[in-house]
Scaffold this motif. Structure first.
Motif, PDB file in Angstrom:
ATOM      1  N   LEU A 289     -28.442 -57.233   0.717  1.00  0.00           N
ATOM      2  CA  LEU A 289     -29.203 -56.030   1.067  1.00  0.00           C
ATOM      3  C   LEU A 289     -28.327 -55.035   1.825  1.00  0.00           C
ATOM      4  O   LEU A 289     -28.446 -53.816   1.656  1.00  0.00           O
ATOM      5  CB  LEU A 289     -30.426 -56.401   1.902  1.00  0.00           C
ATOM      6  CG  LEU A 289     -31.582 -57.085   1.160  1.00  0.00           C
ATOM      7  CD1 LEU A 289     -32.650 -57.544   2.153  1.00  0.00           C
ATOM      8  CD2 LEU A 289     -32.188 -56.146   0.125  1.00  0.00           C
TER       9      LEU A 289
ATOM     10  N   GLU B 106     -27.205 -51.085   0.972  1.00  0.00           N
ATOM     11  CA  GLU B 106     -27.224 -49.933   1.880  1.00  0.00           C
ATOM     12  C   GLU B 106     -25.889 -49.195   1.857  1.00  0.00           C
ATOM     13  O   GLU B 106     -25.848 -47.957   1.891  1.00  0.00           O
ATOM     14  CB  GLU B 106     -27.543 -50.401   3.307  1.00  0.00           C
ATOM     15  CG  GLU B 106     -28.913 -51.013   3.486  1.00  0.00           C
ATOM     16  CD  GLU B 106     -30.027 -50.025   3.219  1.00  0.00           C
ATOM     17  OE1 GLU B 106     -29.791 -48.798   3.337  1.00  0.00           O
ATOM     18  OE2 GLU B 106     -31.131 -50.477   2.876  1.00  0.00           O
TER      19      GLU B 106
ATOM     20  N   LEU C 232     -38.724 -53.664  -2.501  1.00  0.00           N
ATOM     21  CA  LEU C 232     -38.376 -54.702  -1.534  1.00  0.00           C
ATOM     22  C   LEU C 232     -39.581 -55.552  -1.155  1.00  0.00           C
ATOM     23  O   LEU C 232     -39.447 -56.744  -0.876  1.00  0.00           O
ATOM     24  CB  LEU C 232     -37.770 -54.064  -0.273  1.00  0.00           C
ATOM     25  CG  LEU C 232     -36.412 -53.369  -0.436  1.00  0.00           C
ATOM     26  CD1 LEU C 232     -36.003 -52.701   0.870  1.00  0.00           C
ATOM     27  CD2 LEU C 232     -35.349 -54.360  -0.873  1.00  0.00           C
TER      28      LEU C 232
ATOM     29  N   GLU D  31     -35.216 -45.041   1.645  1.00  0.00           N
ATOM     30  CA  GLU D  31     -35.982 -46.058   0.909  1.00  0.00           C
ATOM     31  C   GLU D  31     -37.378 -45.550   0.586  1.00  0.00           C
ATOM     32  O   GLU D  31     -37.876 -45.733  -0.531  1.00  0.00           O
ATOM     33  CB  GLU D  31     -36.082 -47.336   1.759  1.00  0.00           C
ATOM     34  CG  GLU D  31     -34.771 -48.020   2.055  1.00  0.00           C
ATOM     35  CD  GLU D  31     -34.371 -48.997   0.976  1.00  0.00           C
ATOM     36  OE1 GLU D  31     -34.930 -48.913  -0.131  1.00  0.00           O
ATOM     37  OE2 GLU D  31     -33.485 -49.826   1.240  1.00  0.00           O
TER      38      GLU D  31
ATOM     39  N   LYS E 253     -29.906 -53.500   7.255  1.00  0.00           N
ATOM     40  CA  LYS E 253     -29.631 -52.109   7.607  1.00  0.00           C
ATOM     41  C   LYS E 253     -28.824 -52.018   8.893  1.00  0.00           C
ATOM     42  O   LYS E 253     -27.955 -51.151   9.038  1.00  0.00           O
ATOM     43  CB  LYS E 253     -30.950 -51.345   7.743  1.00  0.00           C
ATOM     44  CG  LYS E 253     -31.764 -51.264   6.453  1.00  0.00           C
ATOM     45  CD  LYS E 253     -33.020 -50.448   6.647  1.00  0.00           C
ATOM     46  CE  LYS E 253     -33.873 -50.463   5.378  1.00  0.00           C
ATOM     47  NZ  LYS E 253     -33.169 -49.899   4.224  1.00  0.00           N
TER      48      LYS E 253
ATOM     49  N   GLU F 238     -35.024 -59.752   7.520  1.00  0.00           N
ATOM     50  CA  GLU F 238     -33.847 -59.679   6.660  1.00  0.00           C
ATOM     51  C   GLU F 238     -33.552 -58.236   6.249  1.00  0.00           C
ATOM     52  O   GLU F 238     -32.382 -57.820   6.236  1.00  0.00           O
ATOM     53  CB  GLU F 238     -34.062 -60.551   5.418  1.00  0.00           C
ATOM     54  CG  GLU F 238     -34.120 -62.035   5.707  1.00  0.00           C
ATOM     55  CD  GLU F 238     -34.499 -62.858   4.486  1.00  0.00           C
ATOM     56  OE1 GLU F 238     -34.551 -64.090   4.605  1.00  0.00           O
ATOM     57  OE2 GLU F 238     -34.741 -62.254   3.421  1.00  0.00           O
ATOM     58  N   ILE F 239     -34.598 -57.505   5.896  1.00  0.00           N
ATOM     59  CA  ILE F 239     -34.403 -56.101   5.527  1.00  0.00           C
ATOM     60  C   ILE F 239     -33.825 -55.310   6.693  1.00  0.00           C
ATOM     61  O   ILE F 239     -32.890 -54.511   6.532  1.00  0.00           O
ATOM     62  CB  ILE F 239     -35.739 -55.488   5.068  1.00  0.00           C
ATOM     63  CG1 ILE F 239     -36.279 -56.218   3.847  1.00  0.00           C
ATOM     64  CG2 ILE F 239     -35.574 -54.001   4.770  1.00  0.00           C
ATOM     65  CD1 ILE F 239     -37.674 -55.769   3.423  1.00  0.00           C
TER      66      ILE F 239
ATOM     67  N   ILE G  40     -38.668 -48.924  -1.287  1.00  0.00           N
ATOM     68  CA  ILE G  40     -39.251 -49.807  -0.293  1.00  0.00           C
ATOM     69  C   ILE G  40     -40.331 -50.687  -0.924  1.00  0.00           C
ATOM     70  O   ILE G  40     -40.520 -51.847  -0.535  1.00  0.00           O
ATOM     71  CB  ILE G  40     -39.829 -48.981   0.888  1.00  0.00           C
ATOM     72  CG1 ILE G  40     -40.193 -49.882   2.052  1.00  0.00           C
ATOM     73  CG2 ILE G  40     -41.017 -48.142   0.428  1.00  0.00           C
ATOM     74  CD1 ILE G  40     -39.025 -50.464   2.758  1.00  0.00           C
TER      75      ILE G  40
ATOM     76  N   ASN H 162     -29.340 -63.062   1.516  1.00  0.00           N
ATOM     77  CA  ASN H 162     -30.213 -61.897   1.327  1.00  0.00           C
ATOM     78  C   ASN H 162     -29.789 -60.744   2.230  1.00  0.00           C
ATOM     79  O   ASN H 162     -29.737 -59.582   1.800  1.00  0.00           O
ATOM     80  CB  ASN H 162     -31.661 -62.275   1.623  1.00  0.00           C
ATOM     81  CG  ASN H 162     -32.245 -63.193   0.567  1.00  0.00           C
ATOM     82  OD1 ASN H 162     -31.766 -63.237  -0.562  1.00  0.00           O
ATOM     83  ND2 ASN H 162     -33.280 -63.939   0.920  1.00  0.00           N
TER      84      ASN H 162
END
Length: 374
Positions: free
Chosen positions: A10, A14, A210, A201, A224, A219-220, A207, A6
């Protein structure tokens, strides 16, 4: 493994978003190329190619000797002008310095009197005015003294100081300025890119997408951090190789991989700061104002612009909590003095601790922001 996948995917998202943002791409390219070249070569601390004109009303061997003493690279060849041309030349910006040697100057010097030479300085040329005035005063005193002694040999000294400059023997400003500008750009771009990624986002409404996906806030945030940190790290490596070493011909004394490892740890801290600012700001202009308020003190007080020893004790103690302080120490030790890991491990440890604290604080704030949106 699912969490790592993940974070990886992700992060790729980005990178694709950054690829579609030409403004940020141009900022990255400019910051690590022309930004470094400009900062390294502009406003030299030493005098260079200063324009000077001389009104010689004495026309004696001593006055000729004084005029001939102003040589490149400090000064351009002196322009001989009339007294009536002096004010116009200064007002029009043709000359930074004008020297007026009075009549009977040599006769007064030989008679033991102390004649005065008028020096006019264009103080709007701030980078040269005060430094150049000191150069001219020293040059004039040395030439008059040598003229009276009939030789240039210095008087014997009781003790002599032998100076050895281990790094940058010629004290070329670009050697210092280029490396320190790379450090400044690392800090600035990492904060801007991660903060902008979060703002982007929110502005695009992704966002909310997500929030309904099976991903967690850590994780998010880690996605980034690694993606934007990777962009800045690659730009740093290319800048050091192509711009600093290639274009500016600045030698790197230490290990470049060791410095990049330190930069990677520093990026972990500064990208976390960018996430934190992104949760506070509601738009890109707000993010820019927040970064200005924080970035300028970080760059000025971290030791890269002025020595930390010259700052008040309270400021020195406060700046120990900033990752830039330890990163500047680490970078100067490796790139300037060729230090190894056994020398800079305290800075590595300090950046790891500070980065972990910044990441934890940013994660808590990020969780709170996502909870409010959901």
């Amino acid at each position: 493994m699912e969490q790592l996948a993940n974070i990886f995917h992700l992060g790729l998202k980005e990178l694709r978003s950054l690829q579609r943002d030409p403004a940020l791409l141009l900022l990255i390219i400019w910051a690590f190329s022309l930004g470094i070249i400009t900062a390294a070569t502009s406003m030299p601390e030493s005098l260079h190619n200063a324009s000077i004109a001389v009104v010689d009303e004495d026309r004696s061997p001593l006055s000729e000797r004084l005029i001939d003493a102003f040589q490149p690279p400090f000064f351009r060849p002196p322009q001989r002008i009339q007294l009536s041309e002096m004010d116009h030349g200064m007002d029009s910006g043709q000359y930074t310095f004008t020297l007026n040697i009075p009549p009977d100057f040599q006769r007064d010097v030989l008679a033991g009197r102390s004649p005065a030479i008028q020096l006019n300085v264009d103080a709007t040329q701030v980078s040269m005015a005060f430094t150049g005035a000191g150069y001219i005063q020293v040059i004039g005193a040395q030439e008059v003294s040598a003229f009276l002694r009939h030789y240039r040999a210095d008087l014997p000294q009781q003790a002599e100081l032998a100076v050895r400059i281990a790094y940058n023997p010629n004290l070329t400003r670009s050697w210092f300025g280029s490396v320190m500008e790379v450090i400044n750009q690392i800090t600035m771009l990492s904060i801007i890119l991660t903060g902008a990624a979060l703002i982007r986002e929110r502005e695009h409404g992704t966002i909310e997408h997500l929030l309904v996906m099976p991903v967690t806030p850590p994780e998010i945030m880690l996605a980034k951090v690694w993606s934007m940190g990777l962009v800045v790290l690659l730009a740093t490596a290319l800048s050091l190789l192509l711009v600093v070493q290639g274009w500016l011909q600045v030698p790197i004394a230490g290990s470049l991989p060791l410095f990049l490892c330190g930069a990677l740890l520093h990026l972990f801290a500064t990208t976390s700061m960018g996430i934190f600012f992104g949760t506070i700001a509601r738009s890109m202009p707000q993010l820019g104002l927040l970064i200005i308020l924080v970035l300028i003190p970080l760059q000025i007080l971290s030791g890269g612009t002025t020595p930390r020893e010259s700052m008040p004790e309270l400021v020195q103690q406060i700046m120990w909590a900033a990752p830039t302080t330890h990163f500047v120490d680490l970078a100067q030790a490796i790139l300037y003095r060729g230090a190894g890991f056994t020398t800079v491990w305290p800075q590595f440890l300090a950046i790891i601790v500070i980065g972990a604290l910044f990441f934890t604080g940013a994660l808590l704030r990020f969780r709170k922001t996502l909870a409010q949106m959901s």
